[in-house]
Scaffold this active site. Structure first.
Site, PDB file in Angstrom:
ATOM      1  N   SER B 330       0.838  -1.202   0.000  1.00 23.46           N
ATOM      2  CA  SER B 330       0.000   0.000   0.000  1.00 23.46           C
ATOM      3  C   SER B 330       0.877   1.257   0.000  1.00 23.46           C
ATOM      4  O   SER B 330       0.609   2.227  -0.717  1.00 23.46           O
ATOM      5  CB  SER B 330      -0.904  -0.014   1.232  1.00 23.46           C
ATOM      6  OG  SER B 330      -1.493   1.233   1.422  1.00 23.46           O
ATOM      7  N   TRP B 333       2.429   1.659  -3.332  1.00 23.50           N
ATOM      8  CA  TRP B 333       1.400   2.081  -4.296  1.00 23.50           C
ATOM      9  C   TRP B 333       1.257   3.601  -4.282  1.00 23.50           C
ATOM     10  O   TRP B 333       1.056   4.235  -5.315  1.00 23.50           O
ATOM     11  CB  TRP B 333       0.049   1.429  -3.937  1.00 23.50           C
ATOM     12  CG  TRP B 333      -1.086   1.881  -4.797  1.00 23.50           C
ATOM     13  CD1 TRP B 333      -1.466   1.349  -5.985  1.00 23.50           C
ATOM     14  CD2 TRP B 333      -1.987   2.961  -4.541  1.00 23.50           C
ATOM     15  NE1 TRP B 333      -2.543   2.031  -6.491  1.00 23.50           N
ATOM     16  CE2 TRP B 333      -2.889   3.022  -5.623  1.00 23.50           C
ATOM     17  CE3 TRP B 333      -2.121   3.887  -3.511  1.00 23.50           C
ATOM     18  CZ2 TRP B 333      -3.908   3.963  -5.698  1.00 23.50           C
ATOM     19  CZ3 TRP B 333      -3.139   4.826  -3.587  1.00 23.50           C
ATOM     20  CH2 TRP B 333      -4.019   4.860  -4.672  1.00 23.50           C
ATOM     21  N   HIS B 334       1.398   4.195  -3.077  1.00 19.09           N
ATOM     22  CA  HIS B 334       1.214   5.641  -2.977  1.00 19.09           C
ATOM     23  C   HIS B 334       2.320   6.412  -3.691  1.00 19.09           C
ATOM     24  O   HIS B 334       2.069   7.499  -4.214  1.00 19.09           O
ATOM     25  CB  HIS B 334       1.136   6.076  -1.512  1.00 19.09           C
ATOM     26  CG  HIS B 334      -0.214   5.857  -0.914  1.00 19.09           C
ATOM     27  ND1 HIS B 334      -0.629   4.636  -0.429  1.00 19.09           N
ATOM     28  CD2 HIS B 334      -1.271   6.689  -0.749  1.00 19.09           C
ATOM     29  CE1 HIS B 334      -1.866   4.743   0.018  1.00 19.09           C
ATOM     30  NE2 HIS B 334      -2.294   5.971  -0.169  1.00 19.09           N
ATOM     31  N   GLY B 335       3.516   5.890  -3.687  1.00 22.49           N
ATOM     32  CA  GLY B 335       4.579   6.625  -4.366  1.00 22.49           C
ATOM     33  C   GLY B 335       5.880   5.866  -4.350  1.00 22.49           C
ATOM     34  O   GLY B 335       6.126   5.049  -3.450  1.00 22.49           O
ATOM     35  N   PHE B 487      -0.377  10.259  -7.194  1.00 26.64           N
ATOM     36  CA  PHE B 487      -0.244   8.811  -7.021  1.00 26.64           C
ATOM     37  C   PHE B 487      -0.797   8.074  -8.226  1.00 26.64           C
ATOM     38  O   PHE B 487      -0.868   6.916  -8.295  1.00 26.64           O
ATOM     39  CB  PHE B 487      -0.945   8.348  -5.747  1.00 26.64           C
ATOM     40  CG  PHE B 487      -0.473   9.111  -4.518  1.00 26.64           C
ATOM     41  CD1 PHE B 487       0.832   9.563  -4.419  1.00 26.64           C
ATOM     42  CD2 PHE B 487      -1.337   9.392  -3.488  1.00 26.64           C
ATOM     43  CE1 PHE B 487       1.261  10.270  -3.305  1.00 26.64           C
ATOM     44  CE2 PHE B 487      -0.914  10.096  -2.359  1.00 26.64           C
ATOM     45  CZ  PHE B 487       0.389  10.535  -2.278  1.00 26.64           C
TER      46      PHE B 487
END
Lengths: 426, 487
Positions: B330, B333-335, B487
């Protein structure tokens, strides 16, 4: 391995908890020390009410949730979106009601700001218009200009030196020369053309940018009335619309003032009831200044600004000047143009000399083309201890000197004029 | 063309009347929305419209092929598996190239250099396609659900293309599921007055949270996070809480606008936020914050990990490891930055602690007699959970791990407890935070996220007026980008 993992988790939990506790404590310390310092009972009571409301809503929810040792809210107690089953009439009334509500708030803001403007500069503009409105008789010497004139020309001293009544209707630089032309028009409309006009502006007046919010403080029904006097040559139709919006839609255009007002009311709800102080003006429009806060550091900032930007001629300022010149020629008003008082250190500055010389030249050339206008290209300078809050605002003692100096120069010009006239007659 | 721009206002003012005119022609409405969505996306990054179309078509053909393969036979099952693996590899490869290539190349080079080898990172000079993380996850959910038999492959490419590119959601979610969205495309949408009123409220409230709350509070946040050196503890604490307010105002504001637009178009959009800062534990926080992502990760990462035989551990430890891995993913996934990985890791650790100490916490509550004072107990849980979330935000917002460390150290340094700047920042934070606290508290008390439009007119209209006036007075007019657009 399981034990090690468990111990590691305990350590991590302890560290996270410690950081979280420090975070909460720091936040609460700041929270209590900040707003409560010097707060009034009324303000504390108002905010206690708001907090009680939120706490009430929270506890109502908690009471419904019931007792228990749950570690989180059960799924059934988490909020969700319950659809809205509203008839079209309700939707229409909501839309209409909201639009009417916003309009009412807008007009309430207009009403409030017309009377209780917190920004001192724009309050000065409003008060000068009030002064013009309250004048019963015309004056011999009408003084117009920016804040250097507002704080630099004492009408009483001017009258004593030149004879005849005088009034200082100078305002602020950001009002621009367009505003000065508006003042002159309003004066002519009320009393007819003045005999003499003295224009006192700081060296940067030609660089001031058209500012609809300041111009909207003039009680002229901009853009919405046949009384509109300015043609698109002086203010473009787009700018007239901007001024009209600034005057009639303060909710958007005066939002800086409203922000200050609302944020002040948030810190101390009682402040909304406290009316702002009026700018201290004498009955003839002079705004005395007594405290010296000017410093060499401020001079350096001015020099840097001059190096970076120079002194420009903005379209708006040129249009304002041309409008005044047109009125002066139309009504034959004798006009004297002066540079406002300034700090003598600034005069020594190379940046100032380099940038101000073209401005002086421009004024000389413009005055030479008009018989009624005399530009005095002398610089009136004062030491640091006689400066007010910047390099162009002087304290009262220096204002007396400056006023005597310009009066003396006017007398000399008059004498030269008279001798030239008598020589011509001979 | 962000929602808070004049261009979008013009775009929607043209699109919406046309959409309403086609109200009895569902297919034409879909086509119009698809064209509008590509125009909307093209305003941001015209070059990547092609990527959006091509990648959608690849998934369309793979899912159609899966639909044609007989699931009852061994060959059919193998073929379906091959197709779904192709889809997963394709989507992750696209995401990897555009989002993570430089990150991995730089880190591999750094590791090689640390080992004494000479290595120059070969990086690609490419822009990050807008919303790629969101639409990739949507497409993956579609092909995986087709594979699992939860969704029938759509026969209409326009429907799938609209599901992927739908303009209110393409840039930053919510991450829709095909099983929820595709059936809505199969019928004509009739917009009701209730939907319009709810949609308009969400748009108004979303704009307020974005341009009034988030964008004003951002100034406080940037002042500390962009210059982390020499900050006092209260300064940092206020900035961290301010960021919590900013990111909530920004992301939930965006989501509200997106969902409000969807409601105006007659859709039933997925819920993404349920007043997350009222959560009483970290697991509950994740059931209230970015719900569509949490659900996605649960269905497609966490649950498969707990069932996999690749992690040779006792089921309890497998569960903990799965939690940690899910949150690390997670974070990534954000950056493509280690700060996000640490952020995800911290949440993973919180979740592991939460699971491990659940029974202990119940005992402590009984021992402290907190269960006899439910309001106080819940308030304590809420504040503590919020504080834990705030700690993770230091890593989420910091520009680098070094900055985050500096800020963490400043936070626990008692030598700078208060300062004038901190007091002013706190006053500003409270000023912009209070409207959100009041409205969210009311929604919390009624358990209804649409409770404000249900208020009587005498209260509702002043609230709407205040929100609109607030936007006009305090709205930051420079179009600030939404945080989750990155993102």
């Amino acid at each position: 391995m399981a034990l090690a993992l468990r111990k590691g988790l305990v350590a991590l939990a302890a560290i996270s908890a410690a950081i979280a506790v420090v975070c909460i404590v720091s936040f609460l310390v700041g929270l209590t020390l900040g707003p409560l310092r010097g707060a009034r009972l009324f303000d504390v009571a108002t905010w206690s009410g708001v907090l009680a409301l939120c706490a009430g809503m929270w506890s109502r929810r908690s009471a419904r949730a019931g007792r228990g040792s749950q570690v989180s809210s059960p799924d059934s107690q988490r909020p969700t979106e319950i659809g809205l089953d509203s008839p079209p009439r309700r939707l229409a009334s909501t839309l209409l009601g909201t639009v009417i509500g916003v309009l009412l708030v807008n007009f309430a803001a207009m009403f409030y700001l017309d009377r209780y403007l917190h920004d001192a500069s724009r309050r000065t503009v409003s008060q000068k218009w009030e002064l013009l409105g309250s004048m019963d008789t015309p004056v011999e010497w009408l003084v117009l200009g920016d804040s250097s004139g507002n704080q630099g020309v004492i009408p009483q001293v001017l009258s004593a030196a030149l004879g005849g009544a005088s009034v200082n209707l100078c305002t602020i630089g950001p009002a621009t020369t367009v505003h000065q032309a508006m003042m002159l028009e309003a004066y002519i409309a009320k009393f007819g053309p003045p005999k003499n006009l003295i224009l006192v502006n700081s060296f940067v007046i030609t660089a001031e940018v058209f500012n609809p919010v300041v111009l909207a403080k003039a009680p002229v029904p901009w853009g919405l009335s046949p009384m509109l006097r300015f043609s698109p040559d002086t203010i473009s139709v787009k700018d007239q619309l901007r001024v009209a919006l600034a005057r009639y839609v303060p909710l958007y255009y005066e939002n800086r003032e409203l922000k200050t007002l609302i944020r002040g009311a948030f810190k101390a709800p009682s402040s909304i009831l406290a009316l702002p102080h009026r700018v201290a003006l004498t009955t003839d429009g002079y705004m005395p200044m007594y405290d010296t806060v000017f410093s060499e550091r401020m001079l350096l900032e001015i020099e840097e600004e001059l190096e970076r930007q120079g002194i420009r001629f903005t379209d708006g300022s040129l249009r304002g000047i041309e409008r005044m010149v047109a009125l002066v020629e139309q009504y034959g008003i004798r006009t004297f143009v002066f540079t406002g008082p300034m700090y003598d250190g600034l005069k020594q500055s190379a940046a100032f000399g380099r940038n101000f010389a073209p401005v002086q030249r421009w004024w000389n050339e413009r005055a030479a083309r008009t018989r009624q206008v005399t530009h005095v290209d002398r610089l009136y300078t004062f030491p640091m201890e006689q400066m007010g809050d910047d390099a162009q605002h002087v304290v009262h003692v220096a204002a007396e000197i400056y006023t005597r100096q310009i009066a003396s120069d006017i007398r000399q010009i008059e004498q030269v004029g008279r001798s030239t006239q008598s020589a011509r007659q001979r | 063309m962000p929602f808070n721009s004049a261009t979008f206002l013009v775009f929607f003012s043209i699109l919406y009347p046309l959409y309403l005119l086609l109200r009895s022609h569902g297919r034409a409405q879909n086509l119009l929305l698809l064209v509008g969505s590509y125009v909307f996306y093209g305003f941001f990054q015209p070059a990547f419209v092609a990527l959006l179309i091509v990648s959608t078509m690849v998934d369309y053909f793979l899912a159609s092929a899966m639909g044609r393969a007989e699931s009852g036979t061994v060959d059919g099952a193998r073929r379906r598996k091959r197709l779904v693996v192709t889809s997963v590899v394709f989507n992750l490869a696209v995401l990897g190239v555009f989002k993570y290539f430089n990150f991995f190349a730089e880190n591999v080079a750094a590791v090689l250099r640390a080992l004494g080898m000479t290595a120059d990172a070969f990086t690609l000079n490419v822009l990050l396609p807008l919303g790629i993380s969101f639409y990739t996850f949507q497409k993956l959910s579609y092909t995986i659900d087709v594979y699992r038999g939860k969704v029938s492959p759509t026969t209409n490419p326009v429907d799938l293309a609209l599901f992927v590119a739908y303009f209110p959601h393409v840039a930053a979610g919510p991450i829709e599921r095909a099983s929820h969205f595709l059936p809505q495309l199969a019928r004509a949408r009739h917009v009701t007055a209730g939907q319009v009123e709810a949609g308009l409220f969400l748009i108004l409230w979303g704009f307020f949270k974005k341009v009034v709350v988030a964008d004003n509070v951002a100034l406080l946040v940037n002042a500390v996070f962009d210059q982390p050196g020499g900050q006092g503890s209260v300064n940092v604490a206020v900035a961290v809480v301010a960021f919590a307010v900013q990111v909530y105002g920004d992301f939930s504001g965006y989501t509200d606008i997106a969902r409000g637009l969807s409601m105006l178009l007659g859709f039933d959009p997925t819920l993404n936020f349920k007043l997350p800062y009222f959560a009483r534990s970290i697991p509950e926080f994740w059931k209230r914050w970015h719900i569509s992502l949490s659900n996605w990760l649960t269905d497609y990462v966490y649950t498969p990990l707990t069932k996999t035989t690749l992690i040779p551990l006792h089921w309890y430890y497998k569960l903990l490891v799965s939690l940690l891995l899910t949150f690390l993913i997670s974070g990534l996934w954000h950056g493509a930055n280690w700060t996000f990985v640490v952020w995800g890791g911290l949440h993973g650790v919180y979740m592991m602690c939460s699971v491990t100490f659940q029974a202990h916490r119940r005992r402590w509550v009984r021992w402290l007699r907190l269960d006899r004072w439910p309001a106080g107990h819940q308030a304590l849980q809420t504040v503590f959970t919020f504080a834990l979330v705030c700690v993770t935000y230091i890593f989420f917002r910091a520009n680098s791990l070094g900055d985050a460390t500096t800020l963490c150290l400043a936070l626990i340094d008692p030598s700078h407890l208060t300062s004038e700047g901190a007091r002013q920042a706190l006053a500003t934070l409270l000023f912009f935070g209070v409207p959100v606290i009041v409205i969210d508290s009311y929604q919390h008390s009624t358990r209804d996220l649409l409770s404000v439009p249900k208020l009587p007119g005498a209260v509702r209209l002043p609230v709407y007026t205040a929100l609109l006036a607030g936007i006009l007075i305090f709205g930051v007019t420079e179009s600030m980008q939404f945080i989750y657009f990155r993102f």
